[in-house]
Scaffold this motif. Sequence first.
Motif, PDB file in Angstrom:
ATOM      1  N   ALA A 141      -5.528   1.550  -9.450  1.00 29.49           N
ATOM      2  CA  ALA A 141      -4.874   2.295 -10.652  1.00 29.49           C
ATOM      3  C   ALA A 141      -5.647   3.776 -10.470  1.00 29.49           C
ATOM      4  CB  ALA A 141      -5.474   1.796 -11.742  1.00 29.49           C
ATOM      5  N   GLY A 142      -6.893   4.127  -9.915  1.00 28.46           N
ATOM      6  CA  GLY A 142      -7.316   5.311 -10.206  1.00 28.46           C
ATOM      7  C   GLY A 142      -6.926   6.303  -8.549  1.00 28.46           C
ATOM      8  N   GLY A 143      -5.942   5.655  -7.967  1.00 26.04           N
ATOM      9  CA  GLY A 143      -5.648   6.714  -6.841  1.00 26.04           C
ATOM     10  C   GLY A 143      -6.456   6.578  -5.620  1.00 26.04           C
ATOM     11  N   ILE A 144      -7.312   5.689  -5.495  1.00 24.66           N
ATOM     12  CA  ILE A 144      -8.174   5.653  -4.231  1.00 24.66           C
ATOM     13  C   ILE A 144      -7.342   5.144  -3.152  1.00 24.66           C
ATOM     14  CG2 ILE A 144     -10.057   4.430  -3.257  1.00 24.66           C
ATOM     15  CD1 ILE A 144     -11.575   4.497  -5.910  1.00 24.66           C
ATOM     16  N   SER A 145      -6.477   3.955  -3.357  1.00 28.81           N
ATOM     17  CA  SER A 145      -5.676   3.340  -2.216  1.00 28.81           C
ATOM     18  C   SER A 145      -4.769   4.311  -1.820  1.00 28.81           C
ATOM     19  CB  SER A 145      -4.874   1.971  -2.809  1.00 28.81           C
ATOM     20  OG  SER A 145      -5.971   1.311  -3.316  1.00 28.81           O
ATOM     21  N   ARG A 146      -4.056   5.080  -2.660  1.00 24.90           N
ATOM     22  CA  ARG A 146      -2.763   5.815  -2.310  1.00 24.90           C
ATOM     23  C   ARG A 146      -3.622   7.206  -1.434  1.00 24.90           C
ATOM     24  NH1 ARG A 146      -1.832   8.176  -6.697  1.00 24.90           N
ATOM     25  NH2 ARG A 146      -2.279  10.235  -6.247  1.00 24.90           N
ATOM     26  N   ARG A 147      -4.567   7.622  -1.689  1.00 27.16           N
ATOM     27  CA  ARG A 147      -5.372   8.787  -0.892  1.00 27.16           C
ATOM     28  C   ARG A 147      -5.572   8.232   0.613  1.00 27.16           C
ATOM     29  NH1 ARG A 147      -5.921  10.184  -5.784  1.00 27.16           N
ATOM     30  NH2 ARG A 147      -6.088  12.435  -6.540  1.00 27.16           N
ATOM     31  N   ILE A 148      -6.092   6.968   0.590  1.00 27.39           N
ATOM     32  CA  ILE A 148      -6.243   6.416   1.964  1.00 27.39           C
ATOM     33  C   ILE A 148      -5.017   6.459   2.800  1.00 27.39           C
ATOM     34  CG2 ILE A 148      -6.954   4.197   3.209  1.00 27.39           C
ATOM     35  CD1 ILE A 148      -8.828   3.676   0.959  1.00 27.39           C
ATOM     36  N   ILE A 149      -3.870   6.002   2.266  1.00 26.04           N
ATOM     37  CA  ILE A 149      -2.647   5.998   2.731  1.00 26.04           C
ATOM     38  C   ILE A 149      -2.212   7.168   3.198  1.00 26.04           C
ATOM     39  CG2 ILE A 149      -0.135   5.163   2.395  1.00 26.04           C
ATOM     40  CD1 ILE A 149      -1.199   2.896   0.889  1.00 26.04           C
ATOM     41  N   ASP A 150      -2.264   8.503   2.340  1.00 30.03           N
ATOM     42  CA  ASP A 150      -1.840   9.740   2.441  1.00 30.03           C
ATOM     43  C   ASP A 150      -2.741  10.407   3.856  1.00 30.03           C
ATOM     44  OD1 ASP A 150      -0.191   9.545   0.312  1.00 30.03           O
ATOM     45  OD2 ASP A 150      -1.443  10.589  -0.926  1.00 30.03           O
ATOM     46  N   MET A 151      -4.130   9.866   3.754  1.00 32.29           N
ATOM     47  CA  MET A 151      -4.770  10.454   4.860  1.00 32.29           C
ATOM     48  C   MET A 151      -4.321   9.946   6.414  1.00 32.29           C
ATOM     49  SD  MET A 151      -8.946  10.170   5.898  1.00 32.29           S
ATOM     50  CE  MET A 151      -8.478   8.327   6.161  1.00 32.29           C
ATOM     51  N   ALA A 158      -0.530  -5.810  -2.110  1.00 33.48           N
ATOM     52  CA  ALA A 158       0.493  -5.349  -3.105  1.00 33.48           C
ATOM     53  C   ALA A 158       0.395  -3.824  -3.352  1.00 33.48           C
ATOM     54  CB  ALA A 158      -0.132  -6.128  -4.678  1.00 33.48           C
ATOM     55  N   ALA A 159      -0.746  -3.131  -2.927  1.00 32.50           N
ATOM     56  CA  ALA A 159      -1.014  -1.817  -3.012  1.00 32.50           C
ATOM     57  C   ALA A 159      -0.148  -1.140  -1.696  1.00 32.50           C
ATOM     58  CB  ALA A 159      -2.499  -1.418  -2.953  1.00 32.50           C
ATOM     59  N   LEU A 160      -0.360  -1.653  -0.423  1.00 36.20           N
ATOM     60  CA  LEU A 160       0.238  -1.366   0.636  1.00 36.20           C
ATOM     61  C   LEU A 160       1.633  -1.337   0.660  1.00 36.20           C
ATOM     62  CD1 LEU A 160      -2.093  -3.078   3.357  1.00 36.20           C
ATOM     63  CD2 LEU A 160      -1.802  -0.355   3.130  1.00 36.20           C
ATOM     64  N   ALA A 161       2.480  -2.583  -0.009  1.00 40.58           N
ATOM     65  CA  ALA A 161       3.670  -2.626  -0.105  1.00 40.58           C
ATOM     66  C   ALA A 161       4.314  -2.087  -1.079  1.00 40.58           C
ATOM     67  CB  ALA A 161       4.024  -4.326  -0.558  1.00 40.58           C
ATOM     68  N   THR A 162       3.645  -1.645  -2.274  1.00 39.94           N
ATOM     69  CA  THR A 162       4.270  -0.993  -3.155  1.00 39.94           C
ATOM     70  C   THR A 162       4.198   0.543  -2.904  1.00 39.94           C
ATOM     71  OG1 THR A 162       3.124  -2.164  -5.186  1.00 39.94           O
ATOM     72  CG2 THR A 162       3.774   0.067  -5.668  1.00 39.94           C
ATOM     73  N   ILE A 163       3.343   1.266  -1.992  1.00 43.36           N
ATOM     74  CA  ILE A 163       3.625   2.577  -1.667  1.00 43.36           C
ATOM     75  C   ILE A 163       4.442   2.729  -0.271  1.00 43.36           C
ATOM     76  CG2 ILE A 163       2.240   4.349  -0.696  1.00 43.36           C
ATOM     77  CD1 ILE A 163      -0.091   3.342  -2.298  1.00 43.36           C
ATOM     78  N   LEU A 164       4.264   2.008   0.550  1.00 45.38           N
ATOM     79  CA  LEU A 164       4.732   2.048   1.872  1.00 45.38           C
ATOM     80  C   LEU A 164       6.342   1.435   2.006  1.00 45.38           C
ATOM     81  CD1 LEU A 164       1.705   1.509   4.326  1.00 45.38           C
ATOM     82  CD2 LEU A 164       2.942   3.511   3.872  1.00 45.38           C
ATOM     83  N   LEU A 165       6.631   0.260   1.484  1.00 44.36           N
ATOM     84  CA  LEU A 165       8.005  -0.116   1.748  1.00 44.36           C
ATOM     85  C   LEU A 165       9.051   0.697   1.264  1.00 44.36           C
ATOM     86  CD1 LEU A 165       7.709  -4.077   0.897  1.00 44.36           C
ATOM     87  CD2 LEU A 165       8.476  -2.840   2.963  1.00 44.36           C
ATOM     88  N   PRO A 166       8.755   1.383   0.265  1.00 41.47           N
ATOM     89  CA  PRO A 166      10.102   2.156  -0.134  1.00 41.47           C
ATOM     90  C   PRO A 166      10.154   3.534   0.820  1.00 41.47           C
ATOM     91  CG  PRO A 166       8.659   1.896  -2.019  1.00 41.47           C
ATOM     92  CD  PRO A 166       8.009   1.288  -0.963  1.00 41.47           C
ATOM     93  N   MET A 167       9.009   3.795   1.324  1.00 41.58           N
ATOM     94  CA  MET A 167       8.957   5.019   2.369  1.00 41.58           C
ATOM     95  C   MET A 167       9.632   4.412   3.594  1.00 41.58           C
ATOM     96  SD  MET A 167       4.979   6.371   1.695  1.00 41.58           S
ATOM     97  CE  MET A 167       5.159   7.492   3.207  1.00 41.58           C
ATOM     98  N   MET A 168       9.475   3.338   4.026  1.00 34.04           N
ATOM     99  CA  MET A 168       9.898   2.734   5.381  1.00 34.04           C
ATOM    100  C   MET A 168      11.451   2.587   5.155  1.00 34.04           C
ATOM    101  SD  MET A 168       6.844  -0.130   6.377  1.00 34.04           S
ATOM    102  CE  MET A 168       5.722   0.462   7.504  1.00 34.04           C
ATOM    103  N   LYS A 169      11.737   2.199   4.017  1.00 33.17           N
ATOM    104  CA  LYS A 169      13.317   1.976   3.691  1.00 33.17           C
ATOM    105  C   LYS A 169      13.939   3.202   3.650  1.00 33.17           C
ATOM    106  CE  LYS A 169      16.481  -0.295   0.545  1.00 33.17           C
ATOM    107  NZ  LYS A 169      16.596  -0.874  -0.812  1.00 33.17           N
ATOM    108  N   LEU A 183       4.679   4.965  10.331  1.00 37.49           N
ATOM    109  CA  LEU A 183       4.499   4.344   9.327  1.00 37.49           C
ATOM    110  C   LEU A 183       3.791   2.860   9.206  1.00 37.49           C
ATOM    111  CD1 LEU A 183       7.398   5.228   6.578  1.00 37.49           C
ATOM    112  CD2 LEU A 183       4.880   6.210   6.792  1.00 37.49           C
ATOM    113  N   GLY A 184       4.209   2.633  10.576  1.00 34.52           N
ATOM    114  CA  GLY A 184       3.652   1.081  10.937  1.00 34.52           C
ATOM    115  C   GLY A 184       2.132   1.096  11.199  1.00 34.52           C
ATOM    116  N   TYR A 185       1.867   2.267  11.836  1.00 34.01           N
ATOM    117  CA  TYR A 185       0.196   2.749  12.192  1.00 34.01           C
ATOM    118  C   TYR A 185      -0.161   2.881  10.974  1.00 34.01           C
ATOM    119  CZ  TYR A 185       2.063   2.742  16.828  1.00 34.01           C
ATOM    120  OH  TYR A 185       2.862   2.136  18.232  1.00 34.01           O
ATOM    121  N   VAL A 186       0.344   3.826  10.167  1.00 29.42           N
ATOM    122  CA  VAL A 186      -0.421   4.115   8.620  1.00 29.42           C
ATOM    123  C   VAL A 186      -0.787   2.854   8.154  1.00 29.42           C
ATOM    124  CG1 VAL A 186       0.000   5.062   6.648  1.00 29.42           C
ATOM    125  CG2 VAL A 186       0.722   6.275   8.559  1.00 29.42           C
ATOM    126  N   ALA A 187       0.220   1.895   7.818  1.00 30.33           N
ATOM    127  CA  ALA A 187      -0.006   0.614   7.310  1.00 30.33           C
ATOM    128  C   ALA A 187      -1.234  -0.280   7.730  1.00 30.33           C
ATOM    129  CB  ALA A 187       0.973  -0.303   7.515  1.00 30.33           C
TER     130      ALA A 187
END
Length: 430
Positions: free
Chosen positions: A76-86, A121-132, A98-102
Amino acid sequence: MSPEALAFAIFSAGMLVLMGIGMNMALALVLTGAGMAWALDFWDTQLLAQNLVAGIDSFPLLAVPFFILAGELMNAGGISRRIIDMAQAWVGHIRGGLGYVAIGAAVLMASMSGSALADTAALATILLPMMKRQGYPMATSAGLLASGGIIAPIIPPSMPFVIYGVTTNTSISALFVSGIVPGLIMGAGLILAWKWVLRRIELPAGEPLPMKDRLHATAKAFWAMLMPIIIIGGMKTGIFTPTEAAVVAAFYALVVALFVHREMNLGHIHTVLVQAAKTTAIVMFLCAGAQVASYMITLADLPGVLSGWLGPLIESPRLLMAVMMIVLVLIGTALDLTPTILIFAPVMLPIAVKAGIDPVYFGLMFVLNGAIGLITPPVGTVLNVVAGVGRLSLHQVIKGVNPFLLTYLVILVLFVAFPSLVIAPVAWMR
């Protein structure tokens, strides 16, 4: 039929029937435990109530709700998203990046939350739409994300290790240390599997980001990266226990979400607390129900019966370990990770110790088997999470996870053949 044999039959048949009709797992455990109590002539409602309370009356188990809360605050606080962005800033431009990012994000997030469901849930919510959007095959992408999510129960802080440690009276700190190297090996195995899968997929490579942008993304993830250092470093130096580490993790995630990233306000806290409370209630009810069944299993001397069956293998620890792992793989396809630990760990650990198997090593292998069960049908809890987030059929996700599941099975065999891969790092880091 002896009372012990009747109790064992009631437990086995009862669990199969009750799970088959879709009953809640915790309630099924309570009912089968009650049936065993009747068969053993130990029927006493007060005794059942006492065992229900005893299942959750444990100070180390306080780590579970706080690690769950920490995971919810991270998302909820954006910590997970910042890890994925990095991770995307550094490797997102590579073919199949994007697979290596995951994979990278899964390993990093595993070192913070300890929950396979929350991380997946966090990984799929953010990365699956990008992969698609970038043309990745959805089945394979979903399979990779599900496989990355189950690294969370292995790398500390791990909620399954907490539950296993409490259930079997094994050092939770030692279990945490035992998961570091195997978790990294699992990540490396996924990288190799993803490289192999990419041979059959046509994906374009992108342009690398300027170093300035990469460093900016890394700087934004600084507070997220600091979290596992604080948790693991604090436990290693003895500043706090694993239970206290969970409280520190939750408090740290709350402070970062409110005052550093500022993606949460006081109004969001209520929603996060309610969600964490729901998940905690599910886990704790399982612990309570399992205590009832475990107490009756002990009275029925199921460990002694199982020891008699496996007695000839006690002189060959590796063969015994291999047989136990096969049994656990089969159990993992039918039960979720937490019930598997609560029901079978107290039964199987004494046999392993009698054969001279290190209890911490056995705990790591036990949890690893259960984690693999999270991505195997018919239960496959993590598979269902990815399928739900990506709006995919379960059949598609099962097909996509197969190459990565095979990789994990190879790693499992490797750990059985070479226990020092787990034992040596634990001895060195203690």
